[in-house]
Design an enzyme around this catalytic site. Structure first.
Site, PDB file in Angstrom:
ATOM      1  N   THR A  20      -6.915  -7.710   0.593  1.00 22.30           N
ATOM      2  CA  THR A  20      -6.415  -8.130   1.905  1.00 22.30           C
ATOM      3  C   THR A  20      -7.382  -9.123   2.542  1.00 22.30           C
ATOM      4  O   THR A  20      -8.572  -8.848   2.683  1.00 22.30           O
ATOM      5  CB  THR A  20      -6.211  -6.899   2.812  1.00 22.30           C
TER       6      THR A  20
ATOM      7  N   TYR B 243       0.487   4.156  16.512  1.00 18.61           N
ATOM      8  CA  TYR B 243      -0.345   3.418  15.550  1.00 18.61           C
ATOM      9  C   TYR B 243       0.547   2.606  14.600  1.00 18.61           C
ATOM     10  O   TYR B 243       0.255   1.443  14.292  1.00 18.61           O
ATOM     11  CB  TYR B 243      -1.219   4.398  14.759  1.00 18.61           C
TER      12      TYR B 243
ATOM     13  N   TYR C 173     -10.260  -3.580   1.152  1.00 17.57           N
ATOM     14  CA  TYR C 173     -10.917  -4.349   2.204  1.00 17.57           C
ATOM     15  C   TYR C 173     -12.327  -4.605   1.706  1.00 17.57           C
ATOM     16  O   TYR C 173     -13.026  -3.649   1.329  1.00 17.57           O
ATOM     17  CB  TYR C 173     -10.994  -3.553   3.509  1.00 17.57           C
TER      18      TYR C 173
ATOM     19  N   LYS D  56      -3.444 -10.799  -0.372  1.00 20.09           N
ATOM     20  CA  LYS D  56      -2.505 -10.425   0.697  1.00 20.09           C
ATOM     21  C   LYS D  56      -2.965 -10.965   2.045  1.00 20.09           C
ATOM     22  O   LYS D  56      -4.146 -10.859   2.386  1.00 20.09           O
ATOM     23  CB  LYS D  56      -2.411  -8.896   0.775  1.00 20.09           C
TER      24      LYS D  56
ATOM     25  N   SER E 250      -3.954   2.285   0.525  1.00 17.63           N
ATOM     26  CA  SER E 250      -4.891   1.537   1.370  1.00 17.63           C
ATOM     27  C   SER E 250      -6.313   2.052   1.205  1.00 17.63           C
ATOM     28  O   SER E 250      -6.529   3.245   0.973  1.00 17.63           O
ATOM     29  CB  SER E 250      -4.463   1.708   2.835  1.00 17.63           C
TER      30      SER E 250
ATOM     31  N   HIS F 213       0.166  -9.280   8.396  1.00 18.13           N
ATOM     32  CA  HIS F 213      -0.296  -7.902   8.588  1.00 18.13           C
ATOM     33  C   HIS F 213       0.653  -7.147   9.540  1.00 18.13           C
ATOM     34  O   HIS F 213       0.217  -6.335  10.359  1.00 18.13           O
ATOM     35  CB  HIS F 213      -1.725  -7.900   9.142  1.00 18.13           C
TER      36      HIS F 213
HETATM   37  C1  FNR Z   1      -0.712  -1.809   7.959  1.00 17.17           C
HETATM   38  N1  FNR Z   1      -1.050  -2.840   7.079  1.00 17.17           N
HETATM   39  C2  FNR Z   1      -2.168  -2.707   6.286  1.00 17.17           C
HETATM   40  N2  FNR Z   1      -2.470  -3.670   5.366  1.00 17.17           N
HETATM   41  C3  FNR Z   1      -3.539  -3.536   4.549  1.00 17.17           C
HETATM   42  O1  FNR Z   1      -3.771  -4.414   3.729  1.00 17.17           O
HETATM   43  N3  FNR Z   1      -4.326  -2.422   4.625  1.00 17.17           N
HETATM   44  C4  FNR Z   1      -4.099  -1.424   5.526  1.00 17.17           C
HETATM   45  O2  FNR Z   1      -4.823  -0.431   5.576  1.00 17.17           O
HETATM   46  C5  FNR Z   1      -2.998  -1.577   6.415  1.00 17.17           C
HETATM   47  N4  FNR Z   1      -2.739  -0.641   7.364  1.00 17.17           N
HETATM   48  C6  FNR Z   1      -1.588  -0.714   8.110  1.00 17.17           C
HETATM   49  C7  FNR Z   1      -1.253   0.307   8.987  1.00 17.17           C
HETATM   50  C8  FNR Z   1      -0.032   0.280   9.655  1.00 17.17           C
HETATM   51  C9  FNR Z   1       0.331   1.411  10.567  1.00 17.17           C
HETATM   52  C10 FNR Z   1       0.847  -0.805   9.485  1.00 17.17           C
HETATM   53  C11 FNR Z   1       2.179  -0.845  10.183  1.00 17.17           C
HETATM   54  C12 FNR Z   1       0.505  -1.831   8.646  1.00 17.17           C
HETATM   55  C13 FNR Z   1      -0.147  -3.989   6.905  1.00 17.17           C
HETATM   56  C14 FNR Z   1       0.909  -3.682   5.851  1.00 17.17           C
HETATM   57  O3  FNR Z   1       0.349  -3.620   4.566  1.00 17.17           O
HETATM   58  C15 FNR Z   1       2.020  -4.746   5.839  1.00 17.17           C
HETATM   59  O4  FNR Z   1       1.452  -6.017   5.742  1.00 17.17           O
HETATM   60  C16 FNR Z   1       2.908  -4.665   7.088  1.00 17.17           C
HETATM   61  O5  FNR Z   1       3.152  -3.321   7.429  1.00 17.17           O
HETATM   62  C17 FNR Z   1       4.229  -5.374   6.845  1.00 17.17           C
HETATM   63  O6  FNR Z   1       5.006  -5.370   7.997  1.00 17.17           O
HETATM   64  P1  FNR Z   1       6.167  -4.283   8.298  1.00 17.17           P
HETATM   65  O7  FNR Z   1       6.927  -4.060   7.021  1.00 17.17           O
HETATM   66  O8  FNR Z   1       5.451  -3.035   8.730  1.00 17.17           O
HETATM   67  O9  FNR Z   1       6.924  -4.911   9.380  1.00 17.17           O
END
Ligand code: FNR
Length: 400
Positions: free
Chosen positions: A156, A25, A130, A252, A107, A276
């Site tokens: 987001t 995940y 969200y 975001k 989140s 994301h």
């Molecule tokens: C996310 N991201 C994310 N963003 C958000 O606004 N709400 C969320 O619930 C989630 N959930 C989520 C789950 C997982 C497993 C990942 C990897 C990412 C996106 C997150 O906030 C962010 O934008 C990215 O993770 C940035 O990229 P890197 O640092 O993971 O490469």
């Protein structure tokens, strides 16, 4: 045991410690995962200028984020299901962040609830929203974040519809996991993860279960979530959010200069240049490629944050040099958490801070906030040329 020196070391420990469904995940992108990979590889293509014989004795990577002091210009991005990577994961990560002196973002899709994280931390954290079709529920989430003392709201914008991640479908991702033979054998291979999970009550979406009528088990919750993300959200929805939230607001998921211009006029306090983590629009450019154009267009109007692909302090240095005021990390801290719980998140932050300090010093700089285009070898990279049609391709081929 081999020393843990890099985020890649933590990732390997995370992989070994965690059931495949939850490791995957985190370690996945949408469709071909091209944008997910590109977020990381684009950083290595950017080179820094090596400057020497400058006094680099007194250095600081301290900064401010939304006007508040931070140990470094890095914070924890919102990540759903963090409490499935390690028992009580959101509380562990929030505690590591507050001790380190950087913001933690909870989140909407967390396992530990807003109230639960507030009860187990001392300092305010940020809440990510969200926007749901059920605006009453979204307003309620904002009110709960306010009551819990959250100091910023991260709205987001890039998930009105869910990008498809093949791994999650193949693994039958759910929280808590459904007991299929495949899942049972996976869990049996991760006994310490199971023991920790059995020791906590927090195994469902804490902000949702018990707060929405008719959502009390996983199957109704997943139906509810799929039908609830609001595809009608548009720029006017920011006004709606503003009516309910008067504190600092971060937008975001901005990935295009035209959207950045609109976002800068909304009265929000910051935007996050983000795709994301490559989990939504597969085929979008790497975040670091989108950053310079956006920073140049609106950096004097609104604070610019950036995330996607940051796996080291060198990456943060590059983002700062290309116009970010702050950066956030998703997987880098999740790997730390999945490897060693709270201590692993602290380790991830320490690794990044140390790499950032040494890299900055070797660029001949002493203040992380003084980085700029002058630190980038070969000048600020522009986005890759867009070749749209065969005709254009032919023109490029002949050097037109
Ligand atoms: C996310 N991201 C994310 N963003 C958000 O606004 N709400 C969320 O619930 C989630 N959930 C989520 C789950 C997982 C497993 C990942 C990897 C990412 C996106 C997150 O906030 C962010 O934008 C990215 O993770 C940035 O990229 P890197 O640092 O993971 O490469």
């Amino acid at each position: 045991m081999a020393p843990v020196l890099t985020i890649a070391d933590l990732k390997e420990m995370h992989r070994r410690h965690t059931p495949k469904m939850f490791f995957d995940y985190a370690d996945s992108g949408s469709y071909t995962e091209g944008t997910y990979r590109e977020n990381e590889t684009a950083f290595s293509a950017i080179k820094l200028r090596q400057r020497v014989a400058r006094n680099i004795d007194n250095r600081s990577v301290a900064s401010t984020i939304l006007g508040k002091p931070a140990t470094m210009p890095v914070y924890l991005a919102p990540v759903g299901l963090t409490g499935m990577q390690w028992a009580d994961g959101e509380i562990k990560a929030a505690r590591a962040a507050e001790k380190f002196g950087v913001p933690f973002t909870l989140s909407t899709m967390s396992i530990c609830s807003i109230e639960d994280v507030a009860a187990h931390t001392e300092k305010p954290f940020w809440f990510q929203l969200y926007v749901m079709r059920d605006r009453g529920f979204a307003a309620d989430l904002i009110a709960r974040a306010k009551a819990a003392g959250c100091s910023a709201l991260v709205l987001t914008l890039d998930l009105q519809i869910l990008g498809q991640r093949h791994k999650d479908l193949r693994n039958g991702l759910s929280a808590p996991p459904k007991m299929t033979p495949q899942v049972i054998s996976d869990l049996m291979m991760h006994p310490s993860w199971c023991m920790k999970m059995l020791g906590t009550k927090r195994r469902q979406f804490g902000n949702i279960v018990g707060h929405v009528k008719g959502v009390d088990d996983m199957s109704s919750l997943s139906d509810w979530t799929a039908s609830q993300f609001d595809p009608t959200l548009d720029w006017s929805s920011i006004d709606w959010v503003r009516k309910h939230w008067d504190g600092p607001l971060i937008l975001k998921g901005v990935g295009d200069v035209d959207d950045a211009r609109i976002a800068a006029d909304t009265g929000a306090d910051a935007i996050t240049v983000s795709n994301h983590g490559g989990r939504q629009l597969d085929g979008a450019p790497a975040s670091i490629h989108m950053l310079p154009e956006i920073a140049e267009a609106v950096g004097d109007k609104i604070e610019i944050h950036m995330d996607g692909g940051i796996r080291s302090g060198q990456d943060v240095v590059k983002a700062m040099a290309l116009g970010a005021h702050a950066t956030s990390i998703g997987r880098a801290f999740v790997h730390g958490l999945g490897a060693m719980g709270e201590a692993g998140v602290t380790r991830a932050l320490e690794i990044i801070r140390r790499e950032m300090d040494i890299t900055m010093a070797l660029c001949g700089e002493t203040d992380i906030n003084a980085l700029g285009a002058h630190n980038v070898w070969g000048g600020v990279p522009r986005s890759a040329p867009v070749v749209n049609t065969d005709n254009e391709r032919a023109l490029h081929a002949v050097g037109a």
